[in-house]
Design an enzyme around this catalytic site. Structure first.
Site, PDB file in Angstrom:
ATOM      1  N   LYS A  51       0.840  -1.204   0.000  1.00 24.79           N
ATOM      2  CA  LYS A  51       0.000   0.000   0.000  1.00 24.79           C
ATOM      3  C   LYS A  51       0.873   1.251   0.000  1.00 24.79           C
ATOM      4  O   LYS A  51       2.069   1.182   0.320  1.00 24.79           O
ATOM      5  CB  LYS A  51      -0.914  -0.017   1.233  1.00 24.79           C
ATOM      6  CG  LYS A  51      -0.177  -0.031   2.572  1.00 24.79           C
ATOM      7  CD  LYS A  51      -1.118  -0.353   3.731  1.00 24.79           C
ATOM      8  CE  LYS A  51      -0.372  -0.335   5.062  1.00 24.79           C
ATOM      9  NZ  LYS A  51      -1.203  -0.837   6.172  1.00 24.79           N
ATOM     10  N   TYR A 272      14.592  30.172   9.999  1.00 23.44           N
ATOM     11  CA  TYR A 272      13.333  30.880  10.292  1.00 23.44           C
ATOM     12  C   TYR A 272      13.178  31.135  11.787  1.00 23.44           C
ATOM     13  O   TYR A 272      13.459  30.258  12.604  1.00 23.44           O
ATOM     14  CB  TYR A 272      12.139  30.065   9.804  1.00 23.44           C
ATOM     15  CG  TYR A 272      11.872  30.227   8.325  1.00 23.44           C
ATOM     16  CD1 TYR A 272      11.582  31.484   7.786  1.00 23.44           C
ATOM     17  CD2 TYR A 272      11.911  29.141   7.480  1.00 23.44           C
ATOM     18  CE1 TYR A 272      11.330  31.630   6.425  1.00 23.44           C
ATOM     19  CE2 TYR A 272      11.658  29.278   6.119  1.00 23.44           C
ATOM     20  CZ  TYR A 272      11.368  30.525   5.600  1.00 23.44           C
ATOM     21  OH  TYR A 272      11.125  30.670   4.269  1.00 23.44           O
TER      22      TYR A 272
HETATM   23  C1  LIG Z   1      -0.453  -1.832   6.861  1.00 20.52           C
HETATM   24  C2  LIG Z   1      -1.042  -3.142   7.184  1.00 20.52           C
HETATM   25  C3  LIG Z   1      -0.225  -4.286   7.296  1.00 20.52           C
HETATM   26  C4  LIG Z   1       1.277  -4.212   7.273  1.00 20.52           C
HETATM   27  O1  LIG Z   1       1.719  -3.779   8.543  1.00 20.52           O
HETATM   28  P1  LIG Z   1       3.278  -3.686   8.894  1.00 20.52           P
HETATM   29  O2  LIG Z   1       3.275  -3.294  10.321  1.00 20.52           O
HETATM   30  O3  LIG Z   1       3.863  -2.653   8.006  1.00 20.52           O
HETATM   31  O4  LIG Z   1       3.865  -5.025   8.653  1.00 20.52           O
HETATM   32  C5  LIG Z   1      -0.835  -5.512   7.453  1.00 20.52           C
HETATM   33  N1  LIG Z   1      -2.183  -5.611   7.535  1.00 20.52           N
HETATM   34  C6  LIG Z   1      -2.990  -4.536   7.474  1.00 20.52           C
HETATM   35  C7  LIG Z   1      -4.459  -4.728   7.593  1.00 20.52           C
HETATM   36  C8  LIG Z   1      -2.454  -3.264   7.313  1.00 20.52           C
HETATM   37  O5  LIG Z   1      -3.255  -2.202   7.274  1.00 20.52           O
END
Ligand SMILES: *Cc1c(COP(=O)(O)O)cnc(C)c1O
Length: 377
Positions: A51, A272
Site C-alpha cells: 500500500k 526561520y
Molecule cells: C499496513 C497493514 C499491514 C502491514 O503492517 P506492517 O506493520 O507494516 O507489517 C498488514 N495488515 C494490514 C491490515 C495493514 O493495514
C-alpha cells in the site's frame, strides 16, 4: 541532450547528477528480507503489503521483484492502487484491497480480478449482488475486527455472517483475516487478547484459512501467523519490533546534496524565526531537502545528518526545501557545493530518524517519495 540526463523511457529521465537528493532502493536486500520472513513463517506464507506505493518505495518495482522471489499475495489499501498494480503482476498473483469494497468499484474489481477485503455486511451484499448479476462466483477476504475498532466486521455481525455463508454461495471466501493493533510491542496485553479473539473467529469460520500477522505479529510467534501473514514495514527494512535489535536488512538509503556552505561568527541567528543562535564561530552547510521532501519539521534543532561517519546536527528550523546543519566537526573544505550528506544509511537508520522526528519509520518512509532521484539496485 545534457550529459547529466540519460534517456530512460519516453516520459522518464534519470538524472545522474545535479539532483537535490538520491534515494537508493536495494531490491536485493528487499528480496533477502522477503526470504527471511518467509522462512520465519513457514509453512505459512508471507504476502507483501504494498500500500501507499510500497511505503513510498515504488510498488511498480517492489511488487514484481517480490513476485520473482515467490510472493503471490499483494495487499494495497485502496482500489485505485489495485488497478495500477494488477496489470503489472501475473495472473497467479492475487491483489487484495484492505480498505474494502468502495461503492462504484465492484464492476472493475470483478472484471480485473481484484479481490476486496469485505469489511461490513453492506460490502458483502454489494459484492454478492455483483456476483449474481455476473452469474459468477467472486473471491473475497472476510475481515473481522478483533479489537482495533478500525476495519472489519464487528463481533455482533458474526452470527448473521455465519448464517449468510450457509445459504450464499456466490462469494468465494479465500481467507478470514484480522489485524493486530500493538504487534510491535511484544509486552502489550492487547496481543494475547486479539489472538484469543482471532481463535474464536477461526473456530466460528473454520472452513476458511486465517490471515493474521503483520510484521510485528510475525515475530510474536507461530500462533499469530495463520496460513498467510501480511508483512509491510519489515520488507522495507523497518524494525518489526520496537526496542530490540532489528533483524531486517536496510533497503533504503538517502543522500542529500549540499547547496551552500558558509562560516558565521558567534552570536549569529540561523533559519526561520532565528531559533538557533551560534555560540562560537560555526561552519554551516545548507542541504537541498526539507519538510516538502519528507524530512519532518519536527527535526528542527534535533536531528542530524552524517558525513564520513561524523554527526552533523540540524541547527534551527527545517525549511520547506532546505535544512541547515553544523559542519564544524568536519575538516575545512570537506563539504562544498554539490557534495552529498547521508540522511539514511550506515550511520542513521530509519528508526533513528523517526525517533528524532518524534514519529515512526512508516511515516518517514511514506514521506520520502517526492523530489529525490530514485535508483534501484
Ligand atoms: C499496513 C497493514 C499491514 C502491514 O503492517 P506492517 O506493520 O507494516 O507489517 C498488514 N495488515 C494490514 C491490515 C495493514 O493495514
Amino acid at each position: 541532450m545534457d550529459e547529466n540526463v540519460r534517456g530512460h523511457s519516453s516520459h522518464e529521465k534519470i538524472i545522474v547528477s545535479g539532483a537535490p537528493g538520491y534515494m537508493t532502493v536495494d531490491l536485493a536486500a528487499l528480496a533477502r528480507n522477503y526470504v527471511r520472513l518467509s522462512g520465519e513463517v513457514a509453512p505459512a506464507r508471507a504476502a507483501a503489503v504494498v500500500k501507499a506505493d510500497a511505503y513510498g518505495l515504488g510498488a511498480e518495482k517492489i511488487a514484481p521483484e517480490l513476485y520473482k522471489h515467490g510472493c503471490r499475495h499483494f495487499f494495497v489499501a485502496q482500489f485505485a492502487e489495485a488497478t495500477v498494480l494488477r496489470p503489472l503482476l501475473p495472473a497467479d498473483a492475487a491483489v487484495f484491497v484492505l480498505n474494502g469494497l468502495q461503492p462504484g468499484s465492484e464492476t472493475i474489481c470483478a472484471r480485473d480480478g481484484i479481490v476486496p477485503v469485505i469489511n461490513s455486511l453492506e460490502q458483502w451484499q454489494r459484492w454478492a449482488a455483483e456476483a449474481e448479476a455476473l452469474e459468477q462466483k467472486l473471491p473475497a477476504v472476510l475481515q473481522f475486527d478483533s479489537g482495533m475498532s478500525r476495519l472489519g466486521l464487528p463481533p455482533e455481525d458474526r452470527p448473521v455472517t455465519a448464517d449468510l455463508l450457509k445459504t450464499e454461495n456466490s462469494i468465494d471466501v479465500l481467507f478470514v483475516m484480522s489485524h493486530l493493533a500493538s504487534a510491535d510491542d511484544p509486552e502489550n496485553i492487547q496481543n494475547a487478547a486479539q489472538k484469543a479473539e482471532m481463535e474464536r473467529i477461526s473456530a466460528e469460520f473454520a472452513q476458511f484459512p486465517a490471515c493474521f500477522a503483520n510484521s510485528g505479529g510475525i515475530f510474536l510467534g507461530k500462533t499469530f501467523h495463520g496460513v498467510l501473514t501480511r508483512p509491510g514495514i519489515a520488507l522495507y527494512g523497518g524494525a518489526p519490533t520496537g526496542g530490540t535489535e532489528n533483524p531486517m536488512e536496510p533497503v533504503v538509503s538517502l543522500d542529500v546534496a549540499v547547496v551552500q556552505v558558509r562560516t558565521v561568527p558567534s552570536g549569529t541567528r540561523v533559519g526561520y524565526s532565528g531559533t538557533h543562535v551560534t555560540t562560537a564561530e560555526t561552519r554551516l552547510a545548507t542541504i537541498a531537502a526539507g519538510y516538502a521532501d519528507g524530512l519532518p519539521r519536527s527535526l528542527s534543532g534535533r536531528g542530524a545528518v552524517y558525513c564520513d561517519g561524523v554527526r552533523l546536527p540540524i541547527v534551527g528550523r527545517v525549511s520547506m526545501d532546505s535544512i541547515t546543519v553544523d559542519i564544524s566537526a568536519l575538516p575545512q573544505n570537506r563539504l562544498t557545493l554539490g557534495s552529498r550528506v547521508e540522511v539514511l544509511g550506515p550511520n542513521q537508520t530509519l528508526e533513528d530518524l523517526a525517533r528524532d522526528a518524534d514519529t515512526i519509520s512508516y511515516e518517514i518512509l511514506t514521506g520520502l517519495r517526492h523530489r529525490y532521484q530514485r535508483q534501484y539496485l
